[in-house]
Design a protein around this motif. Structure first.
Motif, mmCIF file in Angstrom:
data_model
loop_
_atom_site.group_PDB
_atom_site.id
_atom_site.type_symbol
_atom_site.label_atom_id
_atom_site.label_comp_id
_atom_site.label_asym_id
_atom_site.label_seq_id
_atom_site.Cartn_x
_atom_site.Cartn_y
_atom_site.Cartn_z
ATOM 1 N N ARG A 18 0.848 -1.185 0.000
ATOM 2 C CA ARG A 18 0.000 0.000 0.000
ATOM 3 C C ARG A 18 0.884 1.235 0.000
ATOM 4 O O ARG A 18 1.689 1.425 0.922
ATOM 5 N N LEU A 19 0.734 2.039 -1.009
ATOM 6 C CA LEU A 19 1.444 3.302 -1.094
ATOM 7 C C LEU A 19 0.605 4.407 -0.476
ATOM 8 O O LEU A 19 -0.630 4.386 -0.572
ATOM 9 N N SER A 20 1.277 5.349 0.135
ATOM 10 C CA SER A 20 0.611 6.507 0.714
ATOM 11 C C SER A 20 1.147 7.785 0.083
ATOM 12 O O SER A 20 2.323 7.846 -0.301
ATOM 13 N N CYS A 21 0.309 8.773 0.012
ATOM 14 C CA CYS A 21 0.703 10.090 -0.497
ATOM 15 C C CYS A 21 0.126 11.130 0.455
ATOM 16 O O CYS A 21 -1.077 11.407 0.413
ATOM 17 N N ALA A 22 0.978 11.638 1.314
ATOM 18 C CA ALA A 22 0.544 12.625 2.300
ATOM 19 C C ALA A 22 0.668 14.023 1.707
ATOM 20 O O ALA A 22 1.715 14.386 1.169
ATOM 21 N N ALA A 23 -0.393 14.780 1.814
ATOM 22 C CA ALA A 23 -0.424 16.134 1.261
ATOM 23 C C ALA A 23 -0.348 17.162 2.374
ATOM 24 O O ALA A 23 -0.852 16.940 3.478
ATOM 25 N N SER A 24 0.259 18.284 2.058
ATOM 26 C CA SER A 24 0.299 19.403 2.992
ATOM 27 C C SER A 24 0.134 20.695 2.199
ATOM 28 O O SER A 24 0.379 20.746 1.003
ATOM 29 N N GLY A 25 -0.296 21.701 2.897
ATOM 30 C CA GLY A 25 -0.475 22.993 2.257
ATOM 31 C C GLY A 25 -1.906 23.267 1.863
ATOM 32 O O GLY A 25 -2.423 24.361 2.069
ATOM 33 N N ARG A 26 -2.541 22.283 1.255
ATOM 34 C CA ARG A 26 -3.946 22.408 0.863
ATOM 35 C C ARG A 26 -4.612 21.062 1.007
ATOM 36 O O ARG A 26 -3.960 20.022 0.984
ATOM 37 N N ARG A 65 -6.752 -4.972 -9.847
ATOM 38 C CA ARG A 65 -5.698 -5.329 -8.878
ATOM 39 C C ARG A 65 -5.350 -4.173 -7.943
ATOM 40 O O ARG A 65 -4.979 -4.389 -6.797
ATOM 41 N N PHE A 66 -5.443 -2.950 -8.449
ATOM 42 C CA PHE A 66 -5.079 -1.766 -7.668
ATOM 43 C C PHE A 66 -6.337 -0.995 -7.291
ATOM 44 O O PHE A 66 -7.309 -0.964 -8.047
ATOM 45 N N THR A 67 -6.286 -0.326 -6.137
ATOM 46 C CA THR A 67 -7.399 0.500 -5.682
ATOM 47 C C THR A 67 -6.865 1.822 -5.140
ATOM 48 O O THR A 67 -5.989 1.821 -4.269
ATOM 49 N N ILE A 68 -7.388 2.910 -5.656
ATOM 50 C CA ILE A 68 -7.025 4.230 -5.152
ATOM 51 C C ILE A 68 -8.106 4.705 -4.188
ATOM 52 O O ILE A 68 -9.302 4.484 -4.429
ATOM 53 N N SER A 69 -7.687 5.336 -3.104
ATOM 54 C CA SER A 69 -8.645 5.835 -2.119
ATOM 55 C C SER A 69 -8.026 7.033 -1.413
ATOM 56 O O SER A 69 -6.845 7.331 -1.596
ATOM 57 N N ARG A 70 -8.817 7.692 -0.621
ATOM 58 C CA ARG A 70 -8.275 8.831 0.130
ATOM 59 C C ARG A 70 -8.916 8.890 1.506
ATOM 60 O O ARG A 70 -10.022 8.399 1.726
ATOM 61 N N ASP A 71 -8.189 9.508 2.425
ATOM 62 C CA ASP A 71 -8.677 9.792 3.761
ATOM 63 C C ASP A 71 -8.571 11.305 3.933
ATOM 64 O O ASP A 71 -7.471 11.831 4.145
ATOM 65 N N ASN A 72 -9.697 11.982 3.817
ATOM 66 C CA ASN A 72 -9.669 13.449 3.878
ATOM 67 C C ASN A 72 -9.191 13.947 5.239
ATOM 68 O O ASN A 72 -8.529 14.988 5.325
ATOM 69 N N ALA A 73 -9.516 13.219 6.290
ATOM 70 C CA ALA A 73 -9.108 13.647 7.629
ATOM 71 C C ALA A 73 -7.583 13.627 7.774
ATOM 72 O O ALA A 73 -7.010 14.470 8.475
ATOM 73 N N LYS A 74 -6.942 12.691 7.095
ATOM 74 C CA LYS A 74 -5.484 12.596 7.142
ATOM 75 C C LYS A 74 -4.832 13.306 5.959
ATOM 76 O O LYS A 74 -3.612 13.338 5.859
ATOM 77 N N ASN A 75 -5.671 13.830 5.061
ATOM 78 C CA ASN A 75 -5.167 14.505 3.859
ATOM 79 C C ASN A 75 -4.180 13.615 3.100
ATOM 80 O O ASN A 75 -3.102 14.048 2.675
ATOM 81 N N THR A 76 -4.582 12.366 2.939
ATOM 82 C CA THR A 76 -3.699 11.347 2.366
ATOM 83 C C THR A 76 -4.455 10.525 1.326
ATOM 84 O O THR A 76 -5.627 10.210 1.521
ATOM 85 N N VAL A 77 -3.749 10.204 0.255
ATOM 86 C CA VAL A 77 -4.267 9.324 -0.783
ATOM 87 C C VAL A 77 -3.477 8.021 -0.734
ATOM 88 O O VAL A 77 -2.272 8.027 -0.455
ATOM 89 N N TYR A 78 -4.159 6.925 -1.013
ATOM 90 C CA TYR A 78 -3.537 5.613 -0.961
ATOM 91 C C TYR A 78 -3.654 4.906 -2.307
ATOM 92 O O TYR A 78 -4.565 5.173 -3.090
ATOM 93 N N LEU A 79 -2.726 4.003 -2.532
ATOM 94 C CA LEU A 79 -2.825 3.085 -3.659
ATOM 95 C C LEU A 79 -2.579 1.688 -3.117
ATOM 96 O O LEU A 79 -1.444 1.350 -2.768
#
Length: 120
Positions: A18-26, A65-79
């Motif tokens: 599972r990959l994570s993409c943490a966002a900051s700034g916006r 095979r892959f699923t993209i999702s996000r957690d708005n509370a953590k401002n993070t997108v997952y793969l």
């Protein structure tokens, strides 16, 4: 928005990561979030995208095979990547766009990439 991808590593064929993409700034909820990958000697390839409404779209090679999702509370997108294959080996990048698109050139913000290696 600044993006920080993580979660890559070495996995055997058939395994999962599972990959994570943490966002900051916006907040990511105002962007279309995408994942791309680039294997050595190859062009950057679209993997998946997630729109503001939650609509998802996948590249043919990862569909099912892959699923993209996000957690708005953590401002993070997952793969979530399942049933990994050696041909999935690449550097994976997360990106943000202000339009619904699968074109890498239309994404305005990019993370630094995280390496996924799938052994046979």
């Amino acid at each position: 928005v600044q993006l920080q991808a993580s979660g890559g590593g070495l996995v055997q064929a058939g395994g999962s990561l599972r990959l994570s993409c943490a966002a900051s700034g916006r907040t990511i909820s105002r962007y279309v979030m995408g994942w791309f990958r680039q294997a050595p000697g190859k062009e950057r390839q679209f993997v998946a995208r997630l729109s503001w409404s939650g609509d998802t779209y996948y590249g043919d090679s990862v569909k099912g095979r892959f699923t993209i999702s996000r957690d708005n509370a953590k401002n993070t997108v997952y793969l979530q990547m399942n049933s990994l294959k050696p041909e999935d080996t690449a550097v994976y990048y997360c990106a943000a766009a202000e339009q619904i698109t699968t074109m890498a050139g239309s994404y305005d913000y990019w993370g630094q990439g995280t390496l996924v290696t799938v052994s046979s």
